[in-house]
Design an enzyme around this catalytic site. Structure first.
Site: not given
Length: 363
Positions: A183, A276, A179-180, A203, A281, A194
């Site tokens: 990005h 957020d 996932h990270e 996301e 998210h 974002y």
């Protein structure tokens, strides 16, 4: 700027701030260790969350073509360091590419997760690392004390050890690593802002390919996969299985301390909020569920046809940095048509998946 004080233009973290905020507010004496850890983690994260990435060109050029065989390395170049409980990067190098496994399980999990992510992108899409040109993959483990998060800072993966009461160590879930790092792929291709729906898509794309990293590593079909994001991160004290569920958004956890998973699976539940970055998210559950529906309808291995369509969409040049769900949906349908032909069932499956979550592809 020294590496010890690195301040990225934007940092993406796996644990949503609303979840940490919920834990931080708990006043039950039995959970004070976790509450204190959550408060400290929020304080660490806040400077990063307040920073906005510079607005990219509506069609950020990035790396929009698959790499040619032989053009770049077909193997990862990994370096794992340890911060040894402090908050300075990069830390001390403890394992390099080709080194024998460490006695530290977090080091090995980070090393293997970087490799699993490289393997999916190379073997499924012939992309060499996250930039398409063999970028070395760096990670730091044991960041801070009881740090409840993991993040990609534009240069490296950084993992906390968790508080041990709510969260386990953050190297435990390979999909978190996928996932990270994704990005970084999104940054190099569509350059999605974002914030708002574009941020939720950002996301979601990371969840999609994070899940595909885990599925590819286990050689699971779409039908066999759990479709959970962050499975194993919660301790046995938590009534929950993961941070998010792509199969059934809103069901990943339901706990006295954490509350109930707030993700919607349909546009009828879309959350309008300024928190957020506009609910990136939370609302990512909608495009997440669309991918799950498409992948399971198409069948077989999700990284093949369904994943290929989403990957083609990233490279296609048709997704603006401010994309809405409807625009991204239309781009996936166009990508499916371009690769498989208008009469292929995958085109119908992708279009139908978006409509099933209340998103009508634009145009």
């Amino acid at each position: 700027m020294t590496r010890g004080t690195h301040s990225p233009s934007h940092t993406c973290r796996i644990v949503p701030p609303y979840l940490l905020a919920r834990i931080a507010e708990v006043d039950d004496p039995n959970w004070q260790h976790a509450a204190a850890a959550a408060r400290a983690s929020l304080m660490r994260d806040d400077p990063f969350r307040s920073i906005r990435a510079p607005e990219p060109h509506p069609h950020a050029p990035g790396v929009r073509a698959t790499t040619k065989p032989g053009a770049v390395s077909n193997s990862p170049q990994r370096t794992v360091s340890t911060a040894a409980g402090v908050e300075k990067l990069p830390g001390k190098v403890v394992r390099r590419e080709g080194d024998k496994p460490s006695s530290d399980v977090a080091v090995n999990e980070a090393y293997d997760g970087l490799g699993d992510t490289f393997e999916l992108y190379w073997e499924a899409y012939h992309r060499s690392s996250i930039d398409g040109n063999g970028l070395p993959l760096d990670a730091t483990v044991h960041y801070g004390k009881n740090y409840d998060n993991a993040f990609w800072d534009g240069e490296r993966m950084v993992f906390g050890d968790g508080d041990g009461q709510v969260f386990n160590r953050f190297t435990i879930a390979v999909d978190v690593i996928g996932h990270e790092l994704t990005h970084g792929v999104t940054e190099k291709t569509v350059g999605l802002q974002y914030e708002g729906q574009a941020g939720a898509l950002n996301e979601s794309i990371s969840d999609v390919f994070g899940s595909l990293v885990a599925q590819y590593a286990k050689r699971q079909t779409a039908a066999q996969a759990s479709w959970l994001i962050g499975e194993g991160l919660f301790t046995v004290e938590v009534q929950g299985v993961a941070l998010r569920s792509m199969k059934a958004p809103g069901t990943a956890y339901d706990d006295d301390v954490l509350g109930k998973d707030p993700q919607p699976s349909h546009m009828s539940g879309y959350v309008e909020t300024t928190d957020d970055n506009g609910g990136v998210h939370i609302n990512s559950g909608i495009p997440n569920h669309a991918f799950y529906l498409a992948a399971t309808a198409i069948g077989g291995n999700a990284w093949e046809r369904a994943g290929q369509i989403w990957y083609d969409t990233l490279l296609g040049g048709d997704v603006p940095s401010t994309a809405t769900f409807a625009l991204f949906a239309a781009a996936t349908v166009a990508a499916a048509t371009a690769r498989y032909g208008a009469d292929d069932s995958a085109v119908h499956d992708v279009d139908g998946a978006w409509r099933a979550v209340g998103v009508v592809p634009a145009g």
